[in-house]
Scaffold this motif. Structure first.
Motif, PDB file in Angstrom:
ATOM      1  N   ALA A   1     -14.342  -2.206  10.617  1.00  0.00           N
ATOM      2  CA  ALA A   1     -14.861  -1.259   9.962  1.00  0.00           C
ATOM      3  C   ALA A   1     -14.393  -0.326   8.827  1.00  0.00           C
ATOM      4  O   ALA A   1     -14.740   0.386   8.958  1.00  0.00           O
ATOM      5  CB  ALA A   1     -15.882  -1.302  10.896  1.00  0.00           C
ATOM      6  N   GLU A   2     -12.975  -0.394   9.819  1.00  0.00           N
ATOM      7  CA  GLU A   2     -12.402   0.596   9.578  1.00  0.00           C
ATOM      8  C   GLU A   2     -11.392   0.785   8.512  1.00  0.00           C
ATOM      9  O   GLU A   2     -11.270  -0.435   8.273  1.00  0.00           O
ATOM     10  CB  GLU A   2     -11.526   1.161  10.630  1.00  0.00           C
ATOM     11  N   SER A   3     -11.479   1.685   7.627  1.00  0.00           N
ATOM     12  CA  SER A   3     -10.390   1.758   6.167  1.00  0.00           C
ATOM     13  C   SER A   3      -9.313   0.714   7.247  1.00  0.00           C
ATOM     14  O   SER A   3      -8.689   1.215   8.100  1.00  0.00           O
ATOM     15  CB  SER A   3     -10.221   3.465   5.620  1.00  0.00           C
ATOM     16  N   LEU A   4      -8.495   0.518   5.916  1.00  0.00           N
ATOM     17  CA  LEU A   4      -6.764  -0.334   5.758  1.00  0.00           C
ATOM     18  C   LEU A   4      -5.689  -0.194   5.495  1.00  0.00           C
ATOM     19  O   LEU A   4      -5.970   0.006   4.451  1.00  0.00           O
ATOM     20  CB  LEU A   4      -7.466  -1.865   6.396  1.00  0.00           C
ATOM     21  N   ALA A   5      -4.561   0.395   5.994  1.00  0.00           N
ATOM     22  CA  ALA A   5      -3.729   0.151   5.644  1.00  0.00           C
ATOM     23  C   ALA A   5      -2.707  -0.719   5.168  1.00  0.00           C
ATOM     24  O   ALA A   5      -2.068  -1.455   6.519  1.00  0.00           O
ATOM     25  CB  ALA A   5      -2.692   1.855   5.416  1.00  0.00           C
ATOM     26  N   LEU A   6      -2.029  -1.713   4.962  1.00  0.00           N
ATOM     27  CA  LEU A   6      -1.275  -2.811   5.514  1.00  0.00           C
ATOM     28  C   LEU A   6       0.235  -2.357   4.890  1.00  0.00           C
ATOM     29  O   LEU A   6       0.213  -1.669   3.884  1.00  0.00           O
ATOM     30  CB  LEU A   6      -1.528  -4.214   4.228  1.00  0.00           C
ATOM     31  N   ASN A   7       0.525  -2.442   5.835  1.00  0.00           N
ATOM     32  CA  ASN A   7       2.166  -2.081   5.535  1.00  0.00           C
ATOM     33  C   ASN A   7       3.842  -3.304   6.243  1.00  0.00           C
ATOM     34  O   ASN A   7       3.241  -3.949   6.997  1.00  0.00           O
ATOM     35  CB  ASN A   7       3.004  -0.739   7.027  1.00  0.00           C
ATOM     36  N   GLY A   8       4.852  -3.208   5.583  1.00  0.00           N
ATOM     37  CA  GLY A   8       4.995  -4.804   6.302  1.00  0.00           C
ATOM     38  C   GLY A   8       4.872  -5.722   5.769  1.00  0.00           C
ATOM     39  O   GLY A   8       4.574  -5.675   4.589  1.00  0.00           O
TER      40      GLY A   8
ATOM     41  N   ALA B   1       4.281   2.616   3.351  1.00  0.00           N
ATOM     42  CA  ALA B   1       5.356   1.721   3.136  1.00  0.00           C
ATOM     43  C   ALA B   1       4.745   0.366   2.244  1.00  0.00           C
ATOM     44  O   ALA B   1       3.896  -0.363   2.402  1.00  0.00           O
ATOM     45  CB  ALA B   1       6.327   1.293   3.726  1.00  0.00           C
ATOM     46  N   PRO B   2       6.327  -0.296   1.417  1.00  0.00           N
ATOM     47  CA  PRO B   2       5.682  -1.651   0.537  1.00  0.00           C
ATOM     48  C   PRO B   2       5.429  -2.323   1.693  1.00  0.00           C
ATOM     49  O   PRO B   2       5.606  -2.902   2.681  1.00  0.00           O
ATOM     50  CB  PRO B   2       7.060  -2.003  -0.014  1.00  0.00           C
ATOM     51  N   ALA B   3       4.360  -3.236   0.966  1.00  0.00           N
ATOM     52  CA  ALA B   3       3.996  -4.638   1.903  1.00  0.00           C
ATOM     53  C   ALA B   3       4.374  -5.726   1.148  1.00  0.00           C
ATOM     54  O   ALA B   3       4.392  -5.975   0.204  1.00  0.00           O
ATOM     55  CB  ALA B   3       2.202  -4.346   1.820  1.00  0.00           C
ATOM     56  N   THR B   4       4.760  -6.488   2.110  1.00  0.00           N
ATOM     57  CA  THR B   4       4.710  -8.198   1.333  1.00  0.00           C
ATOM     58  C   THR B   4       3.635  -9.487   2.361  1.00  0.00           C
ATOM     59  O   THR B   4       4.152  -8.969   3.502  1.00  0.00           O
ATOM     60  CB  THR B   4       6.274  -8.430   2.316  1.00  0.00           C
TER      61      THR B   4
END
Length: 175
Positions: A3-10, A34-37
């Motif tokens: 339920a929280e905003s999310l940042a995907l890194n790595g 950082a870039p996400a793959t």
């Protein structure tokens, strides 16, 4: 699902990946600092569900011949390749450039709720507007647009092998 905003890194990899921000107005950023793959097995599904989905850095989202789904959590309108306005889910050009499913499918406006055990796509987008140039050549063979209202293309051009979808309103798209 959170339920929280999310940042995907790595790096993220696996079979049938599902990322959801289950909150009205929540955001999901692919490559926040950082870039996400993000990669799934060939033919599998990668789903992103949030009222705001974007990419800040160049990364990659792919699964050869599979499907990537981009859908709002709330029943709001979607702007594909637009600049963004309040209350509209804007899918920016950086995010579109990260997607590579080869001959697979990019779905905009609906998602398959894998955590709930569903195998059927649920449409969540109000309307979809193609507000800028969308070139999916070599990145996706099919663009599937799902909306509970209309689909329009005031921007463009749209370049993709096949366009499919379902909209309650009258679609107005040229390819």
């Amino acid at each position: 699902v959170d339920a929280e905003s999310l940042a995907l890194n790595g790096a993220y990899s696996g079979n049938n990946l599902f990322f959801e921000v289950a909150a009205k107005g929540g955001t999901l950023t692919v490559g926040g600092s950082a870039p996400a793959t993000i990669s799934a097995a060939a033919g599998d599904l990668i789903a992103f569900v949030a009222d705001g989905i974007s990419a800040n850095t160049t990364g990659s989202i792919g699964n050869a011949g599979g499907t990537v789904e981009l859908a709002p959590f709330s029943p709001i309108n979607v702007s594909l390749a637009g600049s963004g306005t309040g209350g509209v889910m804007t899918i920016n050009g950086t995010l579109l450039a990260d997607i590579n499913v080869g001959g697979g499918t990019l779905v905009v406006g609906g998602f398959t709720n894998l955590p709930a055990g569903s195998s059927t796509i649920m449409t969540t987008a109000g309307s979809i507007s193609l507000d800028g140039a969308v070139n999916l050549s070599g990145r996706a063979g099919t663009l599937e647009l799902l909306a509970n209202d209309g689909v329009t293309e005031p921007g463009g051009p749209l370049t993709v092998g096949t366009v499919t979808g379902v909209a309650a309103g009258t679609p107005s798209i040229s390819t």
